[in-house]
Design a protein around this motif. Sequence first.
Motif, PDB file in Angstrom:
ATOM      1  N   GLY A 151       0.806  -1.207   0.000  1.00  0.00           N
ATOM      2  CA  GLY A 151       0.000   0.000   0.000  1.00  0.00           C
ATOM      3  C   GLY A 151       0.840   1.257   0.000  1.00  0.00           C
ATOM      4  N   ASP A 152       0.199   2.370  -0.286  1.00  0.00           N
ATOM      5  CA  ASP A 152       0.873   3.672  -0.347  1.00  0.00           C
ATOM      6  C   ASP A 152       1.006   4.232   1.065  1.00  0.00           C
ATOM      7  OD1 ASP A 152       1.991   6.007  -1.137  1.00  0.00           O
ATOM      8  OD2 ASP A 152       0.208   6.795  -2.155  1.00  0.00           O
ATOM      9  N   HIS A 153       1.862   3.576   1.875  1.00  0.00           N
ATOM     10  CA  HIS A 153       2.082   3.991   3.259  1.00  0.00           C
ATOM     11  C   HIS A 153       3.323   4.874   3.343  1.00  0.00           C
ATOM     12  CE1 HIS A 153      -0.835   0.943   4.284  1.00  0.00           C
ATOM     13  NE2 HIS A 153      -0.074  -0.019   3.798  1.00  0.00           N
ATOM     14  N   GLY A 154       3.212   5.974   4.061  1.00  0.00           N
ATOM     15  CA  GLY A 154       4.390   6.790   4.302  1.00  0.00           C
ATOM     16  C   GLY A 154       5.331   6.087   5.265  1.00  0.00           C
ATOM     17  N   GLY A 155       6.621   6.409   5.170  1.00  0.00           N
ATOM     18  CA  GLY A 155       7.582   5.871   6.124  1.00  0.00           C
ATOM     19  C   GLY A 155       8.041   4.465   5.835  1.00  0.00           C
ATOM     20  N   THR A 156       7.707   3.932   4.665  1.00  0.00           N
ATOM     21  CA  THR A 156       8.178   2.600   4.281  1.00  0.00           C
ATOM     22  C   THR A 156       8.428   2.608   2.780  1.00  0.00           C
ATOM     23  OG1 THR A 156       7.697   0.227   4.367  1.00  0.00           O
ATOM     24  CG2 THR A 156       5.842   1.694   3.935  1.00  0.00           C
ATOM     25  N   THR A 157       9.432   1.877   2.330  1.00  0.00           N
ATOM     26  CA  THR A 157       9.804   1.895   0.917  1.00  0.00           C
ATOM     27  C   THR A 157       9.151   0.759   0.154  1.00  0.00           C
ATOM     28  OG1 THR A 157      11.725   0.447   1.194  1.00  0.00           O
ATOM     29  CG2 THR A 157      12.056   2.819   1.602  1.00  0.00           C
ATOM     30  N   ALA A 158       9.134   0.898  -1.176  1.00  0.00           N
ATOM     31  CA  ALA A 158       8.600  -0.165  -2.015  1.00  0.00           C
ATOM     32  C   ALA A 158       9.419  -1.441  -1.860  1.00  0.00           C
ATOM     33  CB  ALA A 158       8.581   0.282  -3.471  1.00  0.00           C
ATOM     34  N   ALA A 159      10.734  -1.319  -1.684  1.00  0.00           N
ATOM     35  CA  ALA A 159      11.584  -2.501  -1.509  1.00  0.00           C
ATOM     36  C   ALA A 159      11.215  -3.245  -0.224  1.00  0.00           C
ATOM     37  CB  ALA A 159      13.053  -2.092  -1.482  1.00  0.00           C
ATOM     38  N   GLU A 160      10.944  -2.496   0.855  1.00  0.00           N
ATOM     39  CA  GLU A 160      10.535  -3.127   2.106  1.00  0.00           C
ATOM     40  C   GLU A 160       9.196  -3.837   1.940  1.00  0.00           C
ATOM     41  OE1 GLU A 160      12.575  -0.119   5.379  1.00  0.00           O
ATOM     42  OE2 GLU A 160      10.670   0.428   4.435  1.00  0.00           O
ATOM     43  N   GLN A 161       8.264  -3.167   1.264  1.00  0.00           N
ATOM     44  CA  GLN A 161       6.953  -3.776   1.061  1.00  0.00           C
ATOM     45  C   GLN A 161       7.042  -5.005   0.173  1.00  0.00           C
ATOM     46  OE1 GLN A 161       3.442  -1.346   0.583  1.00  0.00           O
ATOM     47  NE2 GLN A 161       4.682   0.502   0.844  1.00  0.00           N
ATOM     48  N   ALA A 162       7.887  -4.955  -0.839  1.00  0.00           N
ATOM     49  CA  ALA A 162       8.043  -6.103  -1.735  1.00  0.00           C
ATOM     50  C   ALA A 162       8.602  -7.306  -0.984  1.00  0.00           C
ATOM     51  CB  ALA A 162       8.948  -5.727  -2.901  1.00  0.00           C
ATOM     52  N   ALA A 163       9.541  -7.061  -0.069  1.00  0.00           N
ATOM     53  CA  ALA A 163      10.087  -8.157   0.735  1.00  0.00           C
ATOM     54  C   ALA A 163       9.014  -8.752   1.638  1.00  0.00           C
ATOM     55  CB  ALA A 163      11.261  -7.651   1.557  1.00  0.00           C
ATOM     56  N   ARG A 164       8.154  -7.899   2.192  1.00  0.00           N
ATOM     57  CA  ARG A 164       7.069  -8.401   3.028  1.00  0.00           C
ATOM     58  C   ARG A 164       6.081  -9.221   2.209  1.00  0.00           C
ATOM     59  NH1 ARG A 164       6.886  -2.354   5.311  1.00  0.00           N
ATOM     60  NH2 ARG A 164       8.517  -2.567   6.900  1.00  0.00           N
ATOM     61  N   LEU A 165       5.815  -8.763   0.988  1.00  0.00           N
ATOM     62  CA  LEU A 165       4.900  -9.501   0.123  1.00  0.00           C
ATOM     63  C   LEU A 165       5.476 -10.877  -0.219  1.00  0.00           C
ATOM     64  CD1 LEU A 165       2.309  -9.639  -1.522  1.00  0.00           C
ATOM     65  CD2 LEU A 165       3.495  -8.446  -3.378  1.00  0.00           C
ATOM     66  N   ARG A 166       6.771 -10.931  -0.459  1.00  0.00           N
ATOM     67  CA  ARG A 166       7.376 -12.237  -0.742  1.00  0.00           C
ATOM     68  C   ARG A 166       7.249 -13.159   0.475  1.00  0.00           C
ATOM     69  NH1 ARG A 166      12.385 -14.108  -4.299  1.00  0.00           N
ATOM     70  NH2 ARG A 166      12.376 -16.288  -3.669  1.00  0.00           N
ATOM     71  N   ALA A 167       7.502 -12.632   1.674  1.00  0.00           N
ATOM     72  CA  ALA A 167       7.371 -13.452   2.888  1.00  0.00           C
ATOM     73  C   ALA A 167       5.942 -13.958   3.039  1.00  0.00           C
ATOM     74  CB  ALA A 167       7.796 -12.653   4.114  1.00  0.00           C
ATOM     75  N   PHE A 168       4.968 -13.088   2.768  1.00  0.00           N
ATOM     76  CA  PHE A 168       3.558 -13.470   2.843  1.00  0.00           C
ATOM     77  C   PHE A 168       3.259 -14.568   1.829  1.00  0.00           C
ATOM     78  CE2 PHE A 168      -0.908 -13.175   1.862  1.00  0.00           C
ATOM     79  CZ  PHE A 168      -1.519 -12.856   3.058  1.00  0.00           C
ATOM     80  N   ARG A 169       3.675 -14.362   0.568  1.00  0.00           N
ATOM     81  CA  ARG A 169       3.444 -15.350  -0.491  1.00  0.00           C
ATOM     82  C   ARG A 169       4.105 -16.678  -0.166  1.00  0.00           C
ATOM     83  NH1 ARG A 169       6.248 -15.975  -5.539  1.00  0.00           N
ATOM     84  NH2 ARG A 169       8.103 -15.753  -4.231  1.00  0.00           N
ATOM     85  N   ASP A 170       5.369 -16.632   0.300  1.00  0.00           N
ATOM     86  CA  ASP A 170       6.094 -17.868   0.575  1.00  0.00           C
ATOM     87  C   ASP A 170       5.429 -18.697   1.668  1.00  0.00           C
ATOM     88  OD1 ASP A 170       7.864 -17.151  -1.374  1.00  0.00           O
ATOM     89  OD2 ASP A 170       9.514 -16.656  -0.017  1.00  0.00           O
ATOM     90  N   ALA A 171       4.829 -18.020   2.651  1.00  0.00           N
ATOM     91  CA  ALA A 171       4.140 -18.739   3.723  1.00  0.00           C
ATOM     92  C   ALA A 171       2.810 -19.301   3.255  1.00  0.00           C
ATOM     93  CB  ALA A 171       3.932 -17.818   4.920  1.00  0.00           C
ATOM     94  N   TYR A 172       2.147 -18.596   2.332  1.00  0.00           N
ATOM     95  CA  TYR A 172       0.843 -19.055   1.845  1.00  0.00           C
ATOM     96  C   TYR A 172       1.007 -20.143   0.784  1.00  0.00           C
ATOM     97  CZ  TYR A 172      -3.898 -19.112   0.076  1.00  0.00           C
ATOM     98  OH  TYR A 172      -5.160 -19.522  -0.310  1.00  0.00           O
ATOM     99  N   ASP A 173       1.833 -19.850  -0.223  1.00  0.00           N
ATOM    100  CA  ASP A 173       2.070 -20.811  -1.304  1.00  0.00           C
ATOM    101  C   ASP A 173       3.308 -20.372  -2.078  1.00  0.00           C
ATOM    102  OD1 ASP A 173       2.150 -22.476  -3.478  1.00  0.00           O
ATOM    103  OD2 ASP A 173       0.161 -21.989  -4.238  1.00  0.00           O
ATOM    104  N   PRO A 174       4.474 -20.949  -1.774  1.00  0.00           N
ATOM    105  CA  PRO A 174       5.713 -20.495  -2.420  1.00  0.00           C
ATOM    106  C   PRO A 174       5.763 -20.787  -3.910  1.00  0.00           C
ATOM    107  CG  PRO A 174       6.113 -22.468  -1.102  1.00  0.00           C
ATOM    108  CD  PRO A 174       4.713 -22.015  -0.787  1.00  0.00           C
ATOM    109  N   THR A 175       4.828 -21.589  -4.435  1.00  0.00           N
ATOM    110  CA  THR A 175       4.837 -21.883  -5.871  1.00  0.00           C
ATOM    111  C   THR A 175       4.107 -20.826  -6.690  1.00  0.00           C
ATOM    112  OG1 THR A 175       2.785 -23.206  -5.913  1.00  0.00           O
ATOM    113  CG2 THR A 175       4.828 -24.338  -5.286  1.00  0.00           C
ATOM    114  N   MET A 176       3.423 -19.886  -6.040  1.00  0.00           N
ATOM    115  CA  MET A 176       2.699 -18.860  -6.785  1.00  0.00           C
ATOM    116  C   MET A 176       3.673 -17.959  -7.528  1.00  0.00           C
ATOM    117  SD  MET A 176      -0.416 -17.604  -4.324  1.00  0.00           S
ATOM    118  CE  MET A 176      -0.988 -16.464  -5.585  1.00  0.00           C
ATOM    119  N   THR A 177       3.384 -17.687  -8.787  1.00  0.00           N
ATOM    120  CA  THR A 177       4.233 -16.813  -9.586  1.00  0.00           C
ATOM    121  C   THR A 177       3.990 -15.351  -9.241  1.00  0.00           C
ATOM    122  OG1 THR A 177       2.615 -16.557 -11.357  1.00  0.00           O
ATOM    123  CG2 THR A 177       4.105 -18.461 -11.488  1.00  0.00           C
TER     124      THR A 177
END
Length: 243
Positions: A151-177
């Motif tokens: 999301g468009d949150h102040g005080g956090t970078t796109a790189a940080e958010q992308a890393a969080r999204l990968r962690a979320f995806r990997d825990a849910y289903d690491p095979t998702m593209t």
Amino acid sequence: MDVPLEGGNTTVGVVRVGGTVRRPRGSRSEFAAAAVTWLNAHDFPYVARYFGIDAQRRDTFEYIEGETTEHPVQRDERSYAAMGGILRELHDLTTRRDASGSATALLHGDPGPFNVVCRDGMPVALIDWDSSRVGEPLDDFGYAAWTWCAGDHGGTTAAEQAARLRAFRDAYDPTMTADGVLGAIGRAQQSIITAETAVLDDPRREAGRRGHAERAIGWAESDRRYLTRHLREFADALGGPRE
């Protein structure tokens, strides 16, 4: 003594009474109560216990100590993987397949951080099941991945958010593209825009609800623009498109 609980957008009159939460009943209450009761019976650990209907015809749930979050600064960095795992556990527990092999599951329906109680920055319970339904698991995934991670949150970078999204995806289903993840998020954003535009354009709806619809549309559109601007960073963090 009734202690008002604030923060909800669609249900008014939610209160805490001792160790319980009392919620006025609405059109979705019957299904939500049945869903939570089923999850209780099957030992799903991330939901409050349901105690039935009180003398004032309110649904009565266990009160879960903790708080919801609005910004990544309020969360432990491990919370994103934890939330992906919770959603995976919910869907695995409730998935059913029809004769054609198509899968549906019990969806929370609104698993954003505003409906997840955290303690010490870590998720411990999904609350407010009024939007729950049986449906396609990726609907829950896309909405949660967006609202928790992208999301468009102040005080956090796109790189940080992308890393969080990968962690979320990997825990849910690491095979998702990457395409699968980002497509699910895009559909969740469009679903909010479509549904809330219908509310906003309906003159029969009360002013407060229409005001919420206008804010929700603005939020979804802003986050969609943010994701579009940083699409390459998110795709790279997810391993790039592989479809």
